[in-house]
Each structure stands twice: as structure tokens, then as C-alpha cells.
Motif scaffolding. Sequence first.
Motif, PDB file in Angstrom:
ATOM      1  N   UNK A   1       0.842  -1.198   0.000  1.00 49.38           N
ATOM      2  CA  UNK A   1       0.000   0.000   0.000  1.00 49.38           C
ATOM      3  C   UNK A   1       0.876   1.247   0.000  1.00 49.38           C
ATOM      4  N   UNK A   2       2.018   1.185   0.720  1.00 52.43           N
ATOM      5  CA  UNK A   2       2.940   2.328   0.766  1.00 52.43           C
ATOM      6  C   UNK A   2       3.411   2.685  -0.632  1.00 52.43           C
ATOM      7  N   UNK A   3       3.857   1.671  -1.377  1.00 56.67           N
ATOM      8  CA  UNK A   3       4.408   1.921  -2.708  1.00 56.67           C
ATOM      9  C   UNK A   3       3.321   2.449  -3.639  1.00 56.67           C
ATOM     10  N   UNK A   4       2.197   1.713  -3.703  1.00 59.75           N
ATOM     11  CA  UNK A   4       1.131   2.100  -4.628  1.00 59.75           C
ATOM     12  C   UNK A   4       0.693   3.535  -4.381  1.00 59.75           C
ATOM     13  N   UNK A   5       0.402   3.851  -3.104  1.00 52.00           N
ATOM     14  CA  UNK A   5      -0.133   5.170  -2.797  1.00 52.00           C
ATOM     15  C   UNK A   5       0.917   6.253  -2.966  1.00 52.00           C
ATOM     16  N   UNK A   6       2.159   5.988  -2.528  1.00 46.34           N
ATOM     17  CA  UNK A   6       3.134   7.070  -2.626  1.00 46.34           C
ATOM     18  C   UNK A   6       3.532   7.325  -4.084  1.00 46.34           C
ATOM     19  N   UNK A   7       3.690   6.252  -4.866  1.00 51.28           N
ATOM     20  CA  UNK A   7       3.997   6.456  -6.289  1.00 51.28           C
ATOM     21  C   UNK A   7       2.831   7.179  -6.965  1.00 51.28           C
ATOM     22  N   UNK A   8       1.601   6.754  -6.649  1.00 50.32           N
ATOM     23  CA  UNK A   8       0.419   7.375  -7.245  1.00 50.32           C
ATOM     24  C   UNK A   8       0.319   8.844  -6.876  1.00 50.32           C
TER      25      UNK A   8
ATOM     26  N   UNK B   1      14.174  -0.012 -15.363  1.00 48.30           N
ATOM     27  CA  UNK B   1      13.184  -0.255 -14.313  1.00 48.30           C
ATOM     28  C   UNK B   1      13.667   0.284 -12.971  1.00 48.30           C
ATOM     29  N   UNK B   2      12.962   1.271 -12.437  1.00 50.51           N
ATOM     30  CA  UNK B   2      13.210   1.749 -11.076  1.00 50.51           C
ATOM     31  C   UNK B   2      12.015   2.577 -10.647  1.00 50.51           C
ATOM     32  N   UNK B   3      11.924   2.831  -9.331  1.00 52.38           N
ATOM     33  CA  UNK B   3      10.752   3.543  -8.846  1.00 52.38           C
ATOM     34  C   UNK B   3      10.716   4.977  -9.377  1.00 52.38           C
ATOM     35  N   UNK B   4      11.878   5.652  -9.383  1.00 51.85           N
ATOM     36  CA  UNK B   4      11.913   7.028  -9.895  1.00 51.85           C
ATOM     37  C   UNK B   4      11.458   7.087 -11.343  1.00 51.85           C
ATOM     38  N   UNK B   5      11.903   6.102 -12.135  1.00 55.60           N
ATOM     39  CA  UNK B   5      11.534   6.126 -13.550  1.00 55.60           C
ATOM     40  C   UNK B   5      10.049   5.836 -13.751  1.00 55.60           C
ATOM     41  N   UNK B   6       9.448   5.035 -12.851  1.00 51.89           N
ATOM     42  CA  UNK B   6       7.997   4.821 -12.926  1.00 51.89           C
ATOM     43  C   UNK B   6       7.283   6.155 -12.719  1.00 51.89           C
ATOM     44  N   UNK B   7       7.761   6.931 -11.733  1.00 54.12           N
ATOM     45  CA  UNK B   7       7.135   8.240 -11.479  1.00 54.12           C
ATOM     46  C   UNK B   7       7.275   9.144 -12.715  1.00 54.12           C
ATOM     47  N   UNK B   8       8.476   9.136 -13.315  1.00 56.89           N
ATOM     48  CA  UNK B   8       8.693   9.963 -14.519  1.00 56.89           C
ATOM     49  C   UNK B   8       7.720   9.541 -15.635  1.00 56.89           C
TER      50      UNK B   8
END
Lengths: 318, 303
Positions: free
Chosen positions: B98-105, B159-166
Motif C-alpha cells: 500500500x505504501x508503494x502504490x499510494x506514494x507512487x500514485x 526499471x526503477x521507482x523514480x523512472x515509474x514516477x517519470x
Amino acid sequence: MRQYATKRIGLFIPTVLLITIIVFVVMRLVPGDPALAILEGEGGGVYTQQDLANLRAELGTDRPIVVQYVDWIGGVIRGDFGDSIWFRSPVMIELNRRIPVTVELAVLSTILAILIAVPFGVLSAIKPDSLLDYGARSFTLVGIAIPQFFAAIILILFLVKAFGWLPPLGYATLWEDPLTNLQQMIFPALALAFYEMAFIARVTRSSMMEILREDYMRTARAKGLAEWIVVLRHGLKNALLPILTISGWQFGRLFGGTVIIETIFLIPGMGRILIESIFHRDFPMIQAIIVIIGLFIVTINLLVDLLYGWLDPRIRYS
Amino acid sequence: MSMLRSADTMQAEAPLKLRSKPSPPAALFHFARRHPLGALGGAILAAMILVAIFAPFLAPHDPQATSVAQQYAPPGGERILGGDHLGRDVLSRLIYGARISLSVGLLSVGIGVTAGTLLGVFSAYAGGTVDLVVQRLVDALMGFPPIILALGLMAALGASMNNVVIALVVILLPGTTRVIRSQTLSIKELDYVMAARSIDASPARIVLRHILPNVAATYIVLSTITLGFAIVVEASLSFLGVGIPPDVPTWGGMLTLGASRYVNTAPWLAIFPGIAITLVVFAINLLGDSLRDILDPKLRGGI
């Protein structure tokens, strides 16, 4: 109409050019030198400066980016998207087999969505606040929220538990063996259609509700027509235009969904090879697929807009 | 508006205070009564955010702890929602997921919708060539199905979290820009903007004092509506294996393994994360629909 068409087509050309530029630039965002990556990946790191220079010349990455783009776009116009790094052959050889599969999946899915959603939308509009209406509306809310991959998994789970069905490993093309092909495609198409179904049911319901209040509906009833003729010939016929337009516009979203559905159901289409190419870092292939999908979508949008403008004069003059 | 209200309340005399501004709890109660579904959505979303914040206290196990004994453990035992292929606790991974989904979203919507709003206002206010260029760019970006555009960016960036946000920011940008631009175009022609211009107010002042406050409602609605979309795309990317690396517990990533290999033998591996994603998106959609009805009814069906 001619003025509207000219204007709309005039907007089409810069959009197409920009699509190719965007994809080309994004693919050059890859950190590092592609030639270096290939040599270090395959040769185990043993190479000379000469090898590196040769490979750069072969890939064309030693030239300025503008020259590379012009060279590439010249090929694209002739239908040549370059060579795949993974298959070591022109990307179009592989894609010519894959594109019809994905198109078939998307078309089948649209047909299913319309065939299932329109009757529910109409019934829901005729009898608002009935049990069926609540059922259809709840389905719409869930259908829009549920991610495509989860809908597909639930469908597989249901098929496995209920019928002992398993996703087929092989694939038969529509031309060779239409029956087997349809058997293989029907469930993936259904999973893909989930969102469109919810969306189309919603649009059908609201546009039917609006039409049911029109004067001509009352007139049709007053002259003694049977209720089903009133609803179908006078109601649905007029509601069909927005439904078809929205299905056309939704076609793009459907193409995005094929990536997920093809991966889950092991269908050898364009979407699945896109994912495989990302893992293989086969950039010419990725670039070709994304450009082809982009061009496909803007062309469909153009056709839908022209059709809509032709059918409904109000669009042309606004 | 304020003159109308004071005239109205003068006739009613007494309830002046009651009408002027309800306290936050009262406003919330009013919202819940008028829009029960929206309130339900808001409550589910708030609960999920609390779960994400307090994940370390709520998770019964370490989400990364493997256990041979708990491999494919069915739900109901020591692993309440079962164990995955490494024996990790599904419930704990869901809670941390939930942390990842919500914070990335939230992060990508925060950046993407804000940038899209600024670009939309700028494009509409500047007009001319700037507007033309921005609009062609928006058209081109909207030519790609969002997930395909995101996949292309992930392929190029890695693949990385920052790049998903971008990637999410880029796919949110064109739609937001288009909606805000068209709204700014109509605001630009309104009398109060004309009046401001006629007393020689600077463009910066007009944008800050007159235009931005009037697109704020749309901004809030767009942020809510696109949040569910961003969460689904993030989950889709992780599901396809090109998003957030698989060792991080994400809902989409949990589904990947559950879906592809174990759907016959251990269906709970796929079902629980799937329900989590569907529930949060459902809740956000309900809240978004209600907010749209209150703040910006014109947007209905617009995005």
C-alpha cells in the motif's frame, strides 16, 4: 464538410511527424552507448576500439541525431523500420506476422463489448432503478475500477475451476484454422473487453435516457407503434452514433490493453513482443512497435472524427 | 455572490452565523449526507493511507522474511492471507505494498497534474505560436495508448521507482494540459479578466490572482480522478516486470508471480493483491465522481 476535412487532415500530418520524433528522441534517452552495451553483453567484454567504432558505424550512432532521424524516417516511409537486434532481421518480418493477431484481438474485443454492453445499457435505461439497472450499474462501477490484468486472471481462474480450461500453448491463425483460432481468442478478447463493456454500457444508458425523453419518441408511441419498435428504431438508432464514436476512440486504450492480455494468455501478438523486446533491449523493435501503434491510433481517431463530422453536421460547424 | 447571500440572510435574520461557514466536521458530515458513495470512497482511501503510514505496526510479519515451511501456505494458518512461493507473508506484503502504490500514485499525480495545469494555463494565456506548438505536442502524446507510452519510457530509462514516477508524469501531462487549457481559454474571456486587463494589471497578476484560483476546482477533481489511473498503470508496469524491481513488495509485482505460475494451485496469491488494487481504485473513483459533481459538473465525461 470539405473545409472540416481539410482542417482535420491538416492537423493529422504534424501530429504524425511529432509522434515519430517523440519516439525517436525517447529511445535515445537510453543511458550509455548501445554499441558498448552490445559488445559488453555478448562478447563478455572482450573487444577492441576498432570493433567499437565498426559497430557504431554499423548502428549509425556515430552520426549526429538529426541525420540519424532523417535516415530512419526515410526508411519508415518506405515501410522499413530497421533491423531487430534480437532477431537479426528486419523488424517488419516479425511484425508482419504479429500485427494481424493484435488487430484481430482488438476488433473481436470491440465487437464483444458492443454486443454485450448495448443491450444491457438499453434495458437499464428503459427500466431505471430496476434490479437489472442496479446490477448493470454496479457492474459498470466495478468494471471501470478493475485492472485489466486482474480481470483476465479472474476469468482464467473461473474457466479453470468451472471447465478445466487451460490457456492454449500453441496458436492457430485465423486463416489456417478459423475455429481453433476463435476458440483461442474468445476468452482473451472477453478479458480485454471488460473495461469497454463497462464504459459502453454507461454511455448507452445515459444517451438512451436522454433520447427516451424526446418528443419524437412520444409521437412514435402516440401513432400506435409497438414499444420495441419505438425503442429500437427510434431510440437505439439515434443512440448508436455516440456509442460507435466512443468505441472508435476507445480503440486506442484497447491497443494498450493487448500488451497485458497477450502476456497473460500467451498470444503471439504485437504487445507480447513489445514486452519481450524490452527485456532483450531490442530498441529498433520497441521503436517500430510504438510508432506503428501511435500511427494506428491517430489514423483511427482521424477516421472516426471524419465519419462523425459527416454524419452529424453540428460537429463540422462548431 | 456575497451580496446575494447577505441579502438572503438579512431576510432570514437569525441563521447568519450558521450559514456563513460550517466547521470542518460539520462540512464533512454534510458531504457524507449528500454524497454517501463519495464519503464511502473517501473513508476507504483514508483507511488505506493510514494502513500505509502505520505499516510497520500493522504488518504481522516482516514482508521480506522467507520461510520454507510457509511456502504456498493456504490462507487461514499462521500466514493469515497465505504465503507466497518463498513463504513470505501475503498480508504483510499487501500492507507494505500500500505504501508503494499510494506514494507512487500521489507523487506522480502531484507532479503530473501540477505541471499539466501550469502548462495548460501558460499555453492558453500565451496563445499564438506557443499555444499551437503545445497543442500539437499534446495531440501527439495523446496518440499513444498511455500504457504503451509508459512502456517505451521504461524501456529507455530502465526499471526503477523514480523512472515509474517519470513515466506516469509524462502520461498524465497531455490530458491535464488539454482540460486546463480549454478552461483557461473560457476564463480568459470573462468580464473580470477583461476588467483586470483594462486597468493594466500585469499578465503575472492576472494569471495568479484571477485564472489560477478559478482552475483550482478542476485541479482538485483531475488529481482525484487521475490518481486511480496512475495506481493501475504503476501496478500494470510492475505486473509486466518493467516497473518497480520485484524485491520491493508492490501489488502489481505480487500479482505477477501469483498470476503467471500459480493461478491453479495457489489462487490466493493473485486474488488478494488484485482485490487491493480494485478496492483502492474503486474508492478513488467514487470520491472523484462526487468531488466532480460538487466542484465542476462540466467535467462530467470530459476525461
